[in-house]
Design a protein around this motif. Structure first.
Motif, mmCIF file in Angstrom:
data_model
loop_
_atom_site.group_PDB
_atom_site.id
_atom_site.type_symbol
_atom_site.label_atom_id
_atom_site.label_comp_id
_atom_site.label_asym_id
_atom_site.label_seq_id
_atom_site.Cartn_x
_atom_site.Cartn_y
_atom_site.Cartn_z
ATOM 1 N N ALA A 275 0.772 -1.268 0.237
ATOM 2 C CA ALA A 275 0.095 -0.438 -0.005
ATOM 3 C C ALA A 275 0.749 1.414 0.453
ATOM 4 O O ALA A 275 0.717 2.066 -0.190
ATOM 5 C CB ALA A 275 -1.170 -0.314 1.056
ATOM 6 N N ILE A 276 1.924 1.208 0.569
ATOM 7 C CA ILE A 276 3.070 2.282 0.712
ATOM 8 C C ILE A 276 3.474 2.635 -0.606
ATOM 9 O O ILE A 276 3.740 3.592 -1.089
ATOM 10 C CB ILE A 276 3.828 1.836 2.276
ATOM 11 C CG1 ILE A 276 3.585 2.014 3.057
ATOM 12 C CG2 ILE A 276 5.015 3.483 1.527
ATOM 13 C CD1 ILE A 276 4.374 1.498 3.916
ATOM 14 N N ALA A 277 3.545 1.343 -1.342
ATOM 15 C CA ALA A 277 4.245 1.536 -2.255
ATOM 16 C C ALA A 277 3.620 2.138 -3.659
ATOM 17 O O ALA A 277 3.986 2.396 -4.939
ATOM 18 C CB ALA A 277 5.270 0.333 -3.294
ATOM 19 N N ALA A 278 2.246 2.055 -3.430
ATOM 20 C CA ALA A 278 1.617 2.713 -4.471
ATOM 21 C C ALA A 278 0.580 3.859 -4.172
ATOM 22 O O ALA A 278 -0.113 4.527 -4.784
ATOM 23 C CB ALA A 278 0.159 1.509 -4.200
ATOM 24 N N GLY A 279 1.480 4.321 -2.903
ATOM 25 C CA GLY A 279 0.748 5.550 -2.020
ATOM 26 C C GLY A 279 -0.019 5.527 -1.735
ATOM 27 O O GLY A 279 -0.973 6.451 -1.998
ATOM 28 N N GLU A 280 -1.137 4.398 -1.415
ATOM 29 C CA GLU A 280 -2.118 3.955 -0.928
ATOM 30 C C GLU A 280 -2.464 4.261 0.299
ATOM 31 O O GLU A 280 -3.529 3.300 0.951
ATOM 32 C CB GLU A 280 -2.708 3.757 -1.887
ATOM 33 C CG GLU A 280 -2.976 3.354 -3.473
ATOM 34 C CD GLU A 280 -3.997 3.053 -4.341
ATOM 35 O OE1 GLU A 280 -4.854 2.958 -4.756
ATOM 36 O OE2 GLU A 280 -4.464 1.731 -3.635
ATOM 37 N N ALA A 281 -1.590 4.385 1.162
ATOM 38 C CA ALA A 281 -1.420 3.575 3.371
ATOM 39 C C ALA A 281 -2.808 4.348 4.083
ATOM 40 O O ALA A 281 -3.037 3.871 4.616
ATOM 41 C CB ALA A 281 -0.289 4.083 3.198
ATOM 42 N N ASP A 282 -2.937 5.363 3.017
ATOM 43 C CA ASP A 282 -4.659 6.249 3.979
ATOM 44 C C ASP A 282 -5.828 5.458 3.094
ATOM 45 O O ASP A 282 -6.089 5.604 3.837
ATOM 46 C CB ASP A 282 -4.761 7.295 4.123
ATOM 47 C CG ASP A 282 -4.403 8.125 1.901
ATOM 48 O OD1 ASP A 282 -4.152 7.366 1.333
ATOM 49 O OD2 ASP A 282 -4.510 9.411 2.063
ATOM 50 N N ARG A 283 -5.115 4.395 2.112
ATOM 51 C CA ARG A 283 -6.981 3.999 1.607
ATOM 52 C C ARG A 283 -6.887 2.260 1.617
ATOM 53 O O ARG A 283 -8.291 1.737 1.640
ATOM 54 C CB ARG A 283 -6.690 4.703 0.362
ATOM 55 C CG ARG A 283 -7.716 5.628 -0.361
ATOM 56 C CD ARG A 283 -7.276 5.938 -1.391
ATOM 57 N NE ARG A 283 -5.313 6.767 -1.747
ATOM 58 C CZ ARG A 283 -5.438 7.073 -2.073
ATOM 59 N NH1 ARG A 283 -5.957 6.701 -4.051
ATOM 60 N NH2 ARG A 283 -4.022 7.365 -3.007
ATOM 61 N N THR A 284 -5.943 1.564 1.905
ATOM 62 C CA THR A 284 -5.998 0.339 2.191
ATOM 63 C C THR A 284 -4.898 -0.708 2.790
ATOM 64 O O THR A 284 -3.852 0.595 3.134
ATOM 65 C CB THR A 284 -6.198 -0.264 0.321
ATOM 66 O OG1 THR A 284 -6.183 -1.938 0.111
ATOM 67 C CG2 THR A 284 -4.500 -0.095 -0.015
ATOM 68 N N GLY A 285 -4.652 -1.401 2.932
ATOM 69 C CA GLY A 285 -3.524 -2.537 3.250
ATOM 70 C C GLY A 285 -3.590 -2.434 4.531
ATOM 71 O O GLY A 285 -2.118 -3.691 4.769
ATOM 72 N N ARG A 286 -4.240 -2.436 5.342
ATOM 73 C CA ARG A 286 -4.131 -2.668 6.913
ATOM 74 C C ARG A 286 -6.099 -3.067 7.244
ATOM 75 O O ARG A 286 -6.945 -2.186 5.559
ATOM 76 C CB ARG A 286 -4.799 -1.058 8.079
ATOM 77 C CG ARG A 286 -2.887 -1.669 7.365
ATOM 78 C CD ARG A 286 -2.582 -0.021 8.780
ATOM 79 N NE ARG A 286 -2.926 0.985 7.696
ATOM 80 C CZ ARG A 286 -4.152 2.382 8.075
ATOM 81 N NH1 ARG A 286 -4.368 2.253 9.634
ATOM 82 N NH2 ARG A 286 -4.458 3.380 6.913
ATOM 83 N N ILE A 287 -6.920 -3.134 8.069
ATOM 84 C CA ILE A 287 -7.689 -3.763 7.671
ATOM 85 C C ILE A 287 -8.254 -2.649 9.317
ATOM 86 O O ILE A 287 -7.939 -2.426 10.534
ATOM 87 C CB ILE A 287 -8.612 -5.219 8.714
ATOM 88 C CG1 ILE A 287 -8.054 -6.122 7.287
ATOM 89 C CG2 ILE A 287 -9.743 -5.571 9.051
ATOM 90 C CD1 ILE A 287 -8.109 -7.129 7.935
ATOM 91 N N ALA A 288 -8.758 -2.003 9.225
ATOM 92 C CA ALA A 288 -9.634 -0.503 10.008
ATOM 93 C C ALA A 288 -10.418 0.477 9.389
ATOM 94 O O ALA A 288 -11.193 0.265 7.781
ATOM 95 C CB ALA A 288 -8.626 0.285 9.946
ATOM 96 N N PRO A 289 -11.328 0.415 10.259
ATOM 97 C CA PRO A 289 -13.130 1.384 9.758
ATOM 98 C C PRO A 289 -12.296 2.251 8.708
ATOM 99 O O PRO A 289 -11.685 3.423 9.003
ATOM 100 C CB PRO A 289 -14.066 1.751 10.915
ATOM 101 C CG PRO A 289 -13.297 0.575 10.994
ATOM 102 C CD PRO A 289 -11.152 0.606 11.691
ATOM 103 N N GLY A 290 -12.845 2.369 7.131
ATOM 104 C CA GLY A 290 -12.966 3.611 6.647
ATOM 105 C C GLY A 290 -12.188 3.477 5.454
ATOM 106 O O GLY A 290 -11.264 3.714 4.769
ATOM 107 N N LEU A 291 -11.109 2.299 5.434
ATOM 108 C CA LEU A 291 -10.257 1.130 4.339
ATOM 109 C C LEU A 291 -11.357 0.955 3.661
ATOM 110 O O LEU A 291 -12.560 0.242 3.499
ATOM 111 C CB LEU A 291 -8.907 0.967 4.948
ATOM 112 C CG LEU A 291 -8.504 1.829 5.696
ATOM 113 C CD1 LEU A 291 -6.772 0.819 5.985
ATOM 114 C CD2 LEU A 291 -8.108 2.820 5.809
ATOM 115 N N ARG A 292 -11.073 0.466 1.822
ATOM 116 C CA ARG A 292 -11.498 -0.770 1.417
ATOM 117 C C ARG A 292 -11.217 -1.293 1.700
ATOM 118 O O ARG A 292 -10.363 -2.102 2.305
ATOM 119 C CB ARG A 292 -10.204 0.196 -0.333
ATOM 120 C CG ARG A 292 -11.177 -0.643 -1.275
ATOM 121 C CD ARG A 292 -10.668 0.046 -2.712
ATOM 122 N NE ARG A 292 -9.059 -0.490 -2.806
ATOM 123 C CZ ARG A 292 -7.673 0.874 -2.840
ATOM 124 N NH1 ARG A 292 -8.317 1.595 -3.365
ATOM 125 N NH2 ARG A 292 -6.575 -0.416 -2.638
#
Length: 533
Positions: free
Chosen positions: A479-496
């Motif tokens: 997710a960091i590599a894609a510039g999407e760490a604030d949108r995906t890569g973890r399981i947390a409310p508000g993420l894809r």
């Protein structure tokens, strides 16, 4: 939670990789997003009359696995014809060619291991001895950067001697100037691949959807696609006219040597082009080629006196192109295998100053001294590696890759652990079709440094990753590599809502067993793309 979720997933374990709540047993999804993370008791309160509850039993739920380097559409063309990856020697190659099917008179193959030639020159004589002088043959070697063509194929492409290219590429010729059939790097290979028979568009569309579905069945929810070849954008649009994409794809078109300012501006303008589950987000460069092809760029030559030059005839033009795209807001990913190639990429990013952090990445990094590895974290450059590429090497260094580099550099092979231990972000992937796309195999190989399910000696075992490091390579670090760490890569409310459920716990089970773990469920962008029976 104001609205009831569409879906609630229950599992024995949920590894969220979210430091605020690392463990859970229930996850709620709605409209493609994660809306709640908790336990089974809380899940009872989330449910509404239309909520589907999926009880995964003893399975382990993790953030959706993302292949950090793949070529789905181009790979379908690269992997067309006879699969030569099982071939181990020249007799095996002769047998495979004898039984190969023909398409419009051509024999096409892929995945041929350089080790098959046992150090002998790669020459078309073998093809013509088996198939005759009039059969056009085009065989891609496993590295994807070299091929072997028969005399008939060379004649059809109008190749009768050496060629000059805008990039470093070679039509290998003998002492008399006659082509041997060995073509090194894309510009040389493209002379023949451009005339190889191609399947109709609709067949390729359907094949791409089938391939992506197969990828989803192994737990993949997304992939970083390192090309825009094979008409991939048109194929994805055609698929989404009829269906949903099983994987979320982030696409980086190629920027090749010889490009001018207009070409760079066109690549910048293409950024952000998107469909429902795909996006153009990045540009792919090549700093060098491959070790086996003699086109990787090292500080010192290989045993054949090759490997001393980059793919760009003037490396300063590469630096200028990266800086131009950086100023336009584009992210870049650069293929760099040799230590000199990696150094030049790092130098180019260093010249950008602090603004270059976490926007540029290096792909492959096959042999690198520790002092250069430490620069990744210092500069904020992302590393992207494919552990299963090591399957083409041997611990005793008797393989072609190791022989070319020598003992000292072979001992620095695929420095995954050094990069992680020095603080670098490390995305992992397959580079399909160079290696199989199954993330379970890659996760296992990253920990074992050998092919799972075998007892062969590991290659540089000190570079093995921990189970958590390997999983992060397919999740948080991807997710960091894609510039999407604030949108995906973890399981947390508000993420894809990108999630993978494995029958076995990837953080607890032995790596050999993980490679065979059933996949219970795959969810990409909120859509269930695979569900076991």
């Amino acid at each position: 939670m104001t609205l009831a979720p569409d879906t609630v997933l229950l599992a024995a374990r949920v590894h969220t990789l979210d430091p605020d709540r690392p463990q859970a047993t229930a996850v709620a999804l709605r409209d493609g997003l994660i809306t709640a993370v908790g336990d089974a008791q809380q899940a009872r309160d989330w449910r509404g009359p239309g909520t589907e509850v999926i009880d995964l039993g003893t399975a382990t739920l993790v953030p959706g696995l993302v292949d950090g380097h793949s070529h789905p559409a181009l790979g379908l063309e690269m992997a067309d014809g006879t699969d030569l990856s099982p071939v181990r020697d020249l007799d095996g190659l002769r047998a495979a060619l004898t039984g190969a099917r023909r398409a419009d008179g051509w024999v096409v193959g892929w995945g041929l291991d350089h080790n098959v030639f046992g150090g002998r020159p790669i020459h078309r004589d073998l093809l013509e001895a088996v198939l005759g002088p009039d059969t056009p043959v085009f065989l891609r070697l496993y590295d994807g950067h070299s091929a072997l063509a028969s005399g008939a194929a060379l004649r059809a492409a109008g190749i009768d001697g050496p060629r000059a290219f805008a990039q470093r590429a070679t039509v290998v010729c003998d002492a008399d100037g006659a082509p041997t059939g060995h073509l090194v790097e894309h510009a040389a290979m493209d002379l023949v691949s451009a005339i190889v028979p191609r399947r109709p568009f609709t067949e390729r569309r359907d094949a791409l959807l089938a391939l992506l579905s197969a990828m989803a069945s192994t737990g993949l929810t997304g992939a970083h696609v390192m090309d825009a070849g094979g008409e991939v954008l048109d194929l994805l649009r055609a698929i989404e006219d009829r269906a949903e994409l099983p994987l979320r794809l982030r696409i980086a078109p190629w920027c090749m040597p010889g490009i001018d300012r207009d070409g760079l501006d066109a690549l910048a303008a293409l950024q952000g082009t998107a469909g429902r589950n795909w996006l153009v987000g990045g540009v792919k460069f090549f700093m060098d080629g491959t070790v086996e092809g003699g086109s990787a760029w090292f500080e010192h030559a290989d045993c054949h006196g090759q490997g001393r030059d980059g793919l760009w005839l003037d490396p300063a033009e590469y630096t200028a192109a990266v800086h131009h795209l950086h100023a336009a807001g584009a992210r870049t990913a650069t293929h760099a295998i040799g230590d000199a190639g990696v150094r030049h990429v790092l130098d180019s990013v260093a010249a950008l100053g602090p603004g270059g952090r976490m926007r540029h990445r290096v792909e492959h990094i096959e042999s690198l001294p520790p002092q250069q590895a430490a620069r990744f974290a210092e500069l904020g450059v992302i590393a992207s590696m494919q552990p299963t590429h090591g399957a083409y090497t041997r611990a005793d260094h008797t393989d072609e890759w190791s022989r070319r580099l020598g003992e000292e550099r072979a001992a620095l092979a695929w420095p995954c652990r050094t990069l992680r231990d020095t603080g670098a972000v490390l995305a992992l992937g397959s580079d399909w079709p160079i290696a199989h796309f199954d993330p379970r195999e890659v996760l296992a190989h990253a920990q074992l440094r050998r092919t799972p399910g075998t007892d062969i000696p590991p290659v540089v075992p000190a570079q093995a990753l921990t189970p958590l490091m390997a999983l992060e390579g397919y999740t948080t670090h991807a997710a960091i590599a894609a510039g999407e760490a604030d949108r995906t890569g973890r399981i947390a409310p508000g993420l894809r809502a990108d999630l993978t459920a494995l029958a076995l716990d990837p953080l607890a089970v032995p790596a050999d067993e993980l490679a065979q773990s059933p996949v219970a469920l795959t969810v990409s962008n909120g859509l269930i793309t695979h569900r076991s029976s």
